[in-house]
Design a protein around this motif. Structure first.
Motif, short mmCIF file in Angstrom:
data_model
loop_
_atom_site.label_atom_id
_atom_site.label_comp_id
_atom_site.label_asym_id
_atom_site.label_seq_id
_atom_site.Cartn_x
_atom_site.Cartn_y
_atom_site.Cartn_z
N MET A 93 37.35 36.83 104.43
CA MET A 93 38.38 36.89 105.49
C MET A 93 39.76 36.54 104.90
SD MET A 93 37.16 37.61 108.64
CE MET A 93 38.04 36.71 109.91
N SER A 121 43.12 37.58 106.60
CA SER A 121 42.85 37.10 107.95
C SER A 121 42.50 35.62 107.92
CB SER A 121 41.72 37.92 108.58
OG SER A 121 41.62 37.64 109.96
N MET A 163 38.94 47.36 104.26
CA MET A 163 38.73 47.49 105.70
C MET A 163 38.05 48.80 106.07
SD MET A 163 39.31 44.95 107.58
CE MET A 163 39.38 45.76 109.18
N ARG A 181 34.70 43.04 109.26
CA ARG A 181 35.65 44.07 109.70
C ARG A 181 35.87 43.99 111.21
NH1 ARG A 181 32.45 47.30 105.96
NH2 ARG A 181 33.63 47.59 104.03
N ILE A 196 38.30 41.06 111.96
CA ILE A 196 39.67 41.35 111.55
C ILE A 196 40.29 42.42 112.44
CG2 ILE A 196 41.10 42.25 109.67
CD1 ILE A 196 39.10 40.98 107.71
N LYS A 197 39.53 43.46 112.71
CA LYS A 197 40.03 44.57 113.54
C LYS A 197 40.42 44.08 114.93
CE LYS A 197 38.59 49.12 115.27
NZ LYS A 197 39.59 49.97 114.61
N ASN A 221 41.33 41.11 115.81
CA ASN A 221 42.37 40.09 115.83
C ASN A 221 43.71 40.59 115.35
OD1 ASN A 221 41.44 37.14 116.54
ND2 ASN A 221 39.70 38.16 115.60
N ASN A 222 43.75 41.85 114.91
CA ASN A 222 45.03 42.41 114.46
C ASN A 222 45.76 43.07 115.63
OD1 ASN A 222 44.67 41.58 111.87
ND2 ASN A 222 43.77 43.51 111.14
#
Length: 986
Positions: free
Chosen positions: A194, A199, A744, A979, A982-983, A985-986
């Protein structure tokens, strides 16, 4: 005590929920980007069944969805994320959220009331399915869990035969240290990934309660000694200080994780006596306890009415991170019990009988639910014994619904009166309690079995499989048959002229001898039986009678007693019977899982030499649940599962080659022959001792300070950082390469073209054969790796203790000394043929050469590939060795799922076909014609496999759900989780 613990657990969950409310990271559903509508054919009460969305009482939903990330459309994802903020905490069944009143006034809390659905189908559902239903309703937010999922479960009688997928959110996760270490290693490594991807690493954190019991590291190095417990624990800490320090770091670095220190007991007994909630009361929200664990015998908790089963470590890690588990809605086998066990018959005899019946019936992937008037004759401990061995009969669960017996056990084990009252009131209100004093509504099951308990007879199981039951009266003739039979599950192929061979040796200066069938290990061990006071005190009574008659156990037999919790010691001492066990050599050696998992320690050198030099088929008798060849000890080729009293009896006899009805066990001090019946206690004797010796205060005292540890644990100094500092020189904890060069972008399906066959197996290859387990052989690739790093053979420890080091574990994969590989034409051992060169190499060395040459590999196998314990390394190891696919006749449920979780393709031959019928030798090169785009792959679809020799055949791809396809697309479950986080939270 229990109330305090539940409050603490609720506090841990509440903190998790608070964290959850601060970070919204749900992802779009696989099946739909919008809330699912009610089913097209709703029940008559559809208005009640699918009310308008409303806010949930307590936001316990987890932040990651199993059912996600298949779509690549950014617009869909953006639309979902915009809607999440307003809808993530809504529940479609808010209207049936009901207050549960206390009998004396006030309220326990609120719960989702199944009777409020007024759906007649609920009354016909098995109790185990009702738990799945309640979970789906409680978590129905139309994202992770939809109304369609609820309807599938409600309509279980029609949907379960269709292998439909449902999501399930367990209330908690259970770990032991062998499987817990790699889980914590992976979590630590995921934090690094992460961070490397820019992230927040602290997003990797358990979001449901995680209980980790350190119980698998103690070995029986010292036995037949009053000092055995302390001596073995000192050796345990000497070997495992680094691992224990890592786990202690994890307990501080990760929130919501409770670690029970070494020396406290066996995970499943601690779960049964202490950790099991039966019903959660979390911040005023009531719901059934449920658990998934990284040990296959997690099923023991089913005896308490808690839905629990074993999963692979990678599945458990996903559950820890809050994902709903994707599972196929199971069929349920109804097992009716009637009558009462006869005198002299134990719960172990019953479970071995049940195991054989269910194996024959075929219950892989199914729940088994027990019912009938015979239930009232089974204690909770008896039920837990049967539930414990679910993996041995192949079921996902062996479930006993909560009734009055359950409530009595909860009080016995120290749960508070208020807690027990809450449990009973909730379960009655929600149609989850069985009251056998009232008329029973007939429930629908997928199939039915029935057993009259009066028909159960004394028995043992072996010599190599748990379901090969042998009636005690037929043991001598069965043993003779095993000596005669060709090598196999029931054969050793000992020539007639050698069967009576006697090997002479000197044991500590005294002449001794050993022959085929002689017992060299007798162990009262394992979660299966050490939780059951009736068989433990029964063993002690056998010891008492034997001692009073002057019988002794031969000094070279390694005897041991490893209780599952400190409670056992207390009631053995209270009864005054421990001294007789000590007198026969069954001194307590430690509190943990020992002989049953291969932690039996070394035999005396003279005994080992006599066995090896004379090719003796020596025997072990243990009160465990596993007796696969090579598991208990490398030198015991015959391993029998037996009740604790029978373990003592066989230790006294000194051989399994005996007819207890006709031959004496020994000679008394006054010169008379002593027979089995002379030392066997009556059921009434056992019941009287249990009644007077097993007391609630023992449980309260034992668990009062269980998390405080012991001086050795408390002296461990660990860093306070949230990221782990990897030591590149460590041979215990090593950073795995799973996320090396990760980006990613999902890698997508990988082609398998012109792959070589690494290993060619027959039937019943277990995870013991695949996964590194037991001792590290001095000539193995793992031993070479350790010695190159300065580790001497005496410090090798076991594979289980080194599960946190992927370099050791990859080398130990397929390293079992009893491995049977068709390439070797009958030779047994951890070798294979490197096809291009024809060289015979270790599996690891062959795999390494294939990888260096740029070749993919596959594995060919027969039926029940991957049966046995749920071991993540049985999938991680092959993946690290470069295996891309396994083609088998059939898979055990957990292992197939784990292969998918590590990105390995599981394929099944078509019915009636296998390597033999297709004429495959394994020397061919294999191409699997799988679509190159994940959207073109469907669960359970057929694909063509071709070889370079011109053969072509069809296989079924065992991606059983769309979720598993998502894992495969991402290269495994853990990259998928990273993934996803992260996806979102972006």
């Amino acid at each position: 005590m229990a109330g305090v613990f539940l409050a603490r657990s609720a506090s841990r969950l509440s903190s998790s929920s608070s964290a959850l409310s601060r970070s919204a990271y749900l992802l779009p559903s696989l099946s739909s980007s919008s809330p699912a509508p009610p089913p097209s054919n709703p029940s008559p009460r559809s208005a009640t069944t699918f009310p308008p969305p409303a806010r949930h009482l307590a936001d316990l939903r987890s932040p990651i969805s199993h059912r996600a990330l298949v779509r690549s459309s950014a617009a869909v994802a953006d639309r979902f994320e915009r809607r999440f903020a307003t809808m993530a905490s809504k529940n479609s069944y808010e209207s049936i959220l009901t207050t549960l009143s206390k009998p004396g006034g006030g309220e326990f809390g609120k719960y989702y009331c199944l009777p409020a659905l007024t759906d007649p189908r609920i009354d016909r559902l098995p109790y185990s399915i009702r738990i799945l239903l309640e979970s789906a309703i409680r978590n129905c937010d139309e994202f992770q869990v939809t109304g369609k999922d609820v309807e599938k479960i409600l309509d279980w009688a029609n949907t379960s035969p269709k292998q439909v997928e449902i999501p399930f959110k367990p209330a908690r996760v259970l770990l032991q240290d062998f499987t817990g270490v790699p889980a914590v290693v992976d979590l630590a490594c995921m934090r690094d990934a992460m961070k490397n991807l820019g992230s927040d690493p602290n997003k990797i954190n358990p979001l449901v309660p995680v209980d980790l019991v350190i119980d698998h590291s103690v070995q029986v190095d010292v036995a037949r000694s009053q000092n055995a417990v302390q001596a073995n624990m000192e050796l345990e800490f000497h070997r495992n200080k680094e691992r224990f320090g890592f786990l202690k770091w994890g307990s501080n670095a990760f929130s919501n994780m409770l670690v029970v220190p070494p020396g406290s007991g066996i995970v499943h007994q601690v779960n049964l006596e202490y950790l099991g909630r039966v019903v959660f009361n979390n911040g005023g929200l009531l719901y059934p306890d449920s658990v998934v664990g990284t040990d296959s015998h997690t099923t023991m908790i089913d005896g308490l009415g808690v839905a629990g089963w074993g999963v692979g470590g990678i599945e458990a890690e996903a559950a820890m991170l809050g994902q709903p588990m994707s599972m196929v809605l199971p069929g349920v086998v109804g097992f009716k019990l009637g009558g009462k066990l006869r005198n002299g018959v134990t719960a172990t005899d019953l479970v071995l009988t049940v195991t054989q019946m269910l194996r024959k019936h075929g219950v892989v992937g199914k729940f088994v639910e027990f019912y009938g008037e015979g239930m009232s004759e089974l204690s909770l401990a008896d039920r837990a014994t049967i539930a414990n061995m679910s993996p041995e009969y192949g079921a996902t669960m062996g479930f006993f619904p909560v009734d009055h017996v359950t409530l009595q056990y909860l009080k016995l084990t120290g749960r508070s009166d208020e807690t027990v009252a809450m449990i009973e009131t909730y379960l009655r209100a929600n149609k989850m309690f069985v009251d056998y004093s009232q008329p029973q509504t007939e429930r629908v099951y997928s199939s039915y079995l029935e057993l009259n308990l009066e028909d159960v007879e004394p028995c043992i199981s072996g010599p190599k499989r748990p379901h090969d039951r042998v009636p005690l009266k037929g043991m001598k003739s069965d043993w003779q048959t095993c000596l005669d039979n060709k090598v196999g599950f029931k054969g050793f192929a000992v020539p007639k002229e050698s069967q009576n061979k006697i090997a002479e040796f000197s044991f500590r200066g005294t002449p001794a001898q050993i022959k085929h069938g002689d017992v060299v290990i007798a162990a009262i061990t394992s979660c299966t039986n050490t939780s059951n006071p009736s068989v433990m005190l029964g063993a002690a009574l056998v010891a008492k009678k034997a001692c009073e008659l002057g019988l002794e156990v031969k000094p070279w037999i390694k005897t041991s007693l490893a209780p599952g919790s400190g409670v056992v010691t207390k009631y053995l001492e209270k009864s005054g019977l421990q001294k007789y066990l000590d007198q026969l050599g069954f001194n307590i050696v430690g509190y943990g899982c020992t002989t049953c998992i291969g932690n039996s320690g070394e035999l005396d050198e003279a005994v080992s030499a006599a066995i090896s030099e004379n090719d003796i088929v020596a025997a072990a008798v243990l009160s465990g649940n596993r007796n696969f060849e090579g598991r208990v000890h490398p030198l015991t080729r015959a391993n029998y599962l037996a009740s604790p009293p029978l373990v003592v009896a066989y230790a006294l006899a000194g051989t399994v080659d005996i007819d207890f009805e006709k031959e004496p066990i020994g000679t008394s001090k006054d010169g008379k022959k002593v027979y089995f019946k002379d030392i066997w206690p009556l059921n009434e004797e056992i019941a009287d001792v249990v009644q007077s010796s097993v007391l609630p205060d023992m449980f309260k005292e034992t668990y009062k300070a269980i998390t405080k540890g012991n001086p050795m644990w408390n002296q461990l100094s660990v860093p306070s950082s949230t990221l782990y500092t990897w030591d590149p020189t460590s041979t215990y904890i090593h950073e795995p390469p799973y996320f090396k060069d990760m980006t990613m972008s999902p890698p997508g399906p990988h082609p398998v073209k012109d792959a070589y066959c690494l290993l060619n197996f027959g039937d019943s290859i277990t995870t013991d054969h695949i996964s590194p387990a037991g001792s590290i052989h001095k000539d193995s690739p793992a031993a070479k790796y350790l010695m190159e790093r300065g580790v001497s053979p005496k410090d090798f420890n076991s594979y289980g203790s080194r599960r946190g080091n992927d370099e050791v574990m990859a080398r130990g994969t397929f390293a079992n000394i009893r491995l049977v590989n068709k390439f070797l034409k009958g030779e047994v051992g951890p070798k294979t043929i490197h096809v291009p060169s024809g060289e015979k190499l270790s599996a690891f060395d062959a795999a390494t050469r294939y990888k260096s040459e740029g070749h993919d590999t596959i594995v060919l196998a027969g039926e029940e590939y991957g049966s046995g314990s749920s071991r993540d390394w049985a999938a991680k190891g092959p993946m690290l060795q470069g295996v891309k696919a396994v083609i088998a006749k059939s898979f055990e449920r957990i292992h197939r799922s784990n292969l998918v979780g590590m990105g390995i393709i599981p394929l099944c031959f078509k019915p009636g076909e296998d390597t033999e019928t297709l004429g495959l030798t394994g020397h061919e090169r294999y191409t699997i014609h799988l679509p190159s785009t994940v959207s073109d792959i469907k669960p359970g679809q057929d694909v063509t496999v071709t070889t370079d020799t011109g053969k072509s055949f069809t296989c079924t791809v065992r991606f059983d759900t769309e979720v598993e396809l998502a894992y495969y697309n991402h290269g495994g479950i853990l990259p998928y989780v990273i993934r996803s986080l992260i996806k979102a939270n972006n």
